[in-house]
Design an enzyme around this catalytic site. Structure first.
Site, PDB file in Angstrom:
ATOM      1  N   HIS A 268      46.252  39.614  46.412  1.00 37.14           N
ATOM      2  CA  HIS A 268      45.553  40.604  47.231  1.00 37.14           C
ATOM      3  C   HIS A 268      44.308  40.035  47.778  1.00 37.14           C
ATOM      4  O   HIS A 268      43.355  40.781  48.516  1.00 37.14           O
ATOM      5  CB  HIS A 268      44.670  41.756  46.222  1.00 37.14           C
ATOM      6  CG  HIS A 268      46.128  42.653  45.963  1.00 37.14           C
ATOM      7  ND1 HIS A 268      46.470  43.645  46.797  1.00 37.14           N
ATOM      8  CD2 HIS A 268      46.518  42.838  44.660  1.00 37.14           C
ATOM      9  CE1 HIS A 268      47.496  44.330  46.175  1.00 37.14           C
ATOM     10  NE2 HIS A 268      47.471  43.788  44.790  1.00 37.14           N
TER      11      HIS A 268
ATOM     12  N   GLU B 210      40.569  39.537  42.287  1.00 32.23           N
ATOM     13  CA  GLU B 210      41.271  40.209  43.621  1.00 32.23           C
ATOM     14  C   GLU B 210      41.452  41.523  43.759  1.00 32.23           C
ATOM     15  O   GLU B 210      41.880  41.764  45.017  1.00 32.23           O
ATOM     16  CB  GLU B 210      42.655  39.279  43.504  1.00 32.23           C
ATOM     17  CG  GLU B 210      43.558  39.989  42.482  1.00 32.23           C
ATOM     18  CD  GLU B 210      45.127  40.039  42.723  1.00 32.23           C
ATOM     19  OE1 GLU B 210      45.593  39.505  43.527  1.00 32.23           O
ATOM     20  OE2 GLU B 210      45.807  40.871  42.011  1.00 32.23           O
TER      21      GLU B 210
ATOM     22  N   HIS C 264      48.834  42.829  35.412  1.00 31.59           N
ATOM     23  CA  HIS C 264      47.873  43.765  34.692  1.00 31.59           C
ATOM     24  C   HIS C 264      48.178  44.132  33.262  1.00 31.59           C
ATOM     25  O   HIS C 264      47.585  45.299  32.945  1.00 31.59           O
ATOM     26  CB  HIS C 264      47.593  44.963  35.614  1.00 31.59           C
ATOM     27  CG  HIS C 264      46.924  44.606  37.087  1.00 31.59           C
ATOM     28  ND1 HIS C 264      46.234  45.425  37.830  1.00 31.59           N
ATOM     29  CD2 HIS C 264      46.677  43.532  37.660  1.00 31.59           C
ATOM     30  CE1 HIS C 264      45.786  44.878  38.643  1.00 31.59           C
ATOM     31  NE2 HIS C 264      45.954  43.701  38.700  1.00 31.59           N
TER      32      HIS C 264
ATOM     33  N   HIS D 244      47.975  38.644  37.301  1.00 31.38           N
ATOM     34  CA  HIS D 244      48.527  39.499  38.201  1.00 31.38           C
ATOM     35  C   HIS D 244      49.392  40.782  37.675  1.00 31.38           C
ATOM     36  O   HIS D 244      49.430  41.892  38.558  1.00 31.38           O
ATOM     37  CB  HIS D 244      49.849  38.796  39.010  1.00 31.38           C
ATOM     38  CG  HIS D 244      50.649  39.328  40.124  1.00 31.38           C
ATOM     39  ND1 HIS D 244      50.033  39.832  41.048  1.00 31.38           N
ATOM     40  CD2 HIS D 244      51.943  39.696  39.923  1.00 31.38           C
ATOM     41  CE1 HIS D 244      50.995  40.615  41.741  1.00 31.38           C
ATOM     42  NE2 HIS D 244      52.034  40.498  41.144  1.00 31.38           N
TER      43      HIS D 244
HETATM   44 FE   LIG Z   1      47.845  40.312  42.150  1.00 35.39          FE
HETATM   45 FE   LIG Z   2      45.635  42.235  40.071  1.00 32.64          FE
END
Ligand SMILES: [Fe+2]
Ligand SMILES: [Fe+2]
Length: 263
Positions: A68, A39, A178, A176
């Protein structure tokens, strides 16, 4: 069988890590299937056919996505034409693309792959719990090995979804945030879990972006340009061993592999 999952690939440094490390990891661990979240692969925001192709040609079999998804307009081409690209399943019906795929390759058992997006502190898509139950049921007819990339912010949402599916899928790996969590485990029913796999890209950063503008934004609330950072590139994710006879996870290991580049 062995499955390698690669956490959110961030920008050009992330793609470089995939190119440099995936062939080596495939060989070292005898990996059968590689799934990667793409993403953030285009300049840190979104994905294009070009960045997807770079990731596929490094040895990735299926690319998942997340919030994203829409950042690059060329994504529509992937949604409409690329059978190896999966977007969150819980978009309303009528949205282009697919929320799951059954990956098939010679000598490897079929692997069902589902991408879901959470709703806590995120956009309100359809209920991921309800969508997961029916999709898992549907895919079980064609694959014993089922893998879910749950792209979500809240730890509780990720744990709850996995507990609900324990014994029904081989693994749920979160993406998501990270930030890689240290809670890799196999639940009693045989489902492997890692709350967040981290990200693949420059770790001398704030979750992949240059440090100073992010601090400035928090200090002033003024909009800033967030460039993708450069230093300390890691490929992060998880390596899974799955009993292909019954789909149960046998082993889960976190991956955080530095990219050593010639100067
Ligand atoms: Fe994300
Ligand atoms: Fe991400």
């Amino acid at each position: 069988m062995k499955l390698l999952f690669i956490a959110d690939i961030v920008g050009q440094p992330g793609r470089r890590a995939v190119k440099g490390l995936v062939p080596r990891l495939r060989q070292r661990h005898g990996v059968d299937v590689v799934i990667a979240n793409g993403e953030n692969s285009a300049g840190g925001s979104g994905i294009t056919p070009k960045t997807a192709e770079e990731i596929f040609s490094a040895g990735v079999d299926v690319i998942t996505s997340g919030d994203h998804l829409w950042d690059q307009k060329e994504v529509t081409e992937l949604l409409e034409k690329e059978p190896r690209f999966v977007r969150p399943l819980n978009y309303p019906s009528g949205v282009p693309g697919q929320g799951s795929v059954v990956f098939r390759a010679p000598g490897v058992p079929p692997v069902g792959i589902i991408n879901l997006q959470g709703r806590t502190f995120m956009a309100s898509l359809e209920n991921p719990f309800r969508c997961a139950l029916s999709e898992v049921e549907r895919l079980r007819a064609s694959a014993k090995v089922l893998f879910i990339d749950f792209h979500a912010e809240a730890t509780s949402e990720k744990v709850a979804l996995t507990r609900m599916l324990d014994g029904k899928v081989s693994a749920v790996i979160g993406t998501h945030t990270h930030i890689q969590t240290a809670d890799e485990q196999i639940f009693p029913g045989g489902t492997a879990f890692l709350c967040d796999a981290g990200f693949t890209g420059p770790h001398e950063s704030v979750i992949g972006r240059e440090i100073e503008p992010v601090i400035r934004r928090f200090l002033t609330n003024m909009p800033q340009k967030f460039e993708v950072a450069r230093g300390r590139i890691l490929l992060q994710g998880a390596l899974l061993e799955i009993d292909e006879g019954n789909g149960r996870a046998l082993k889960i290991e976190r991956i955080s592999e530095p990219l050593a580049e010639e100067a």
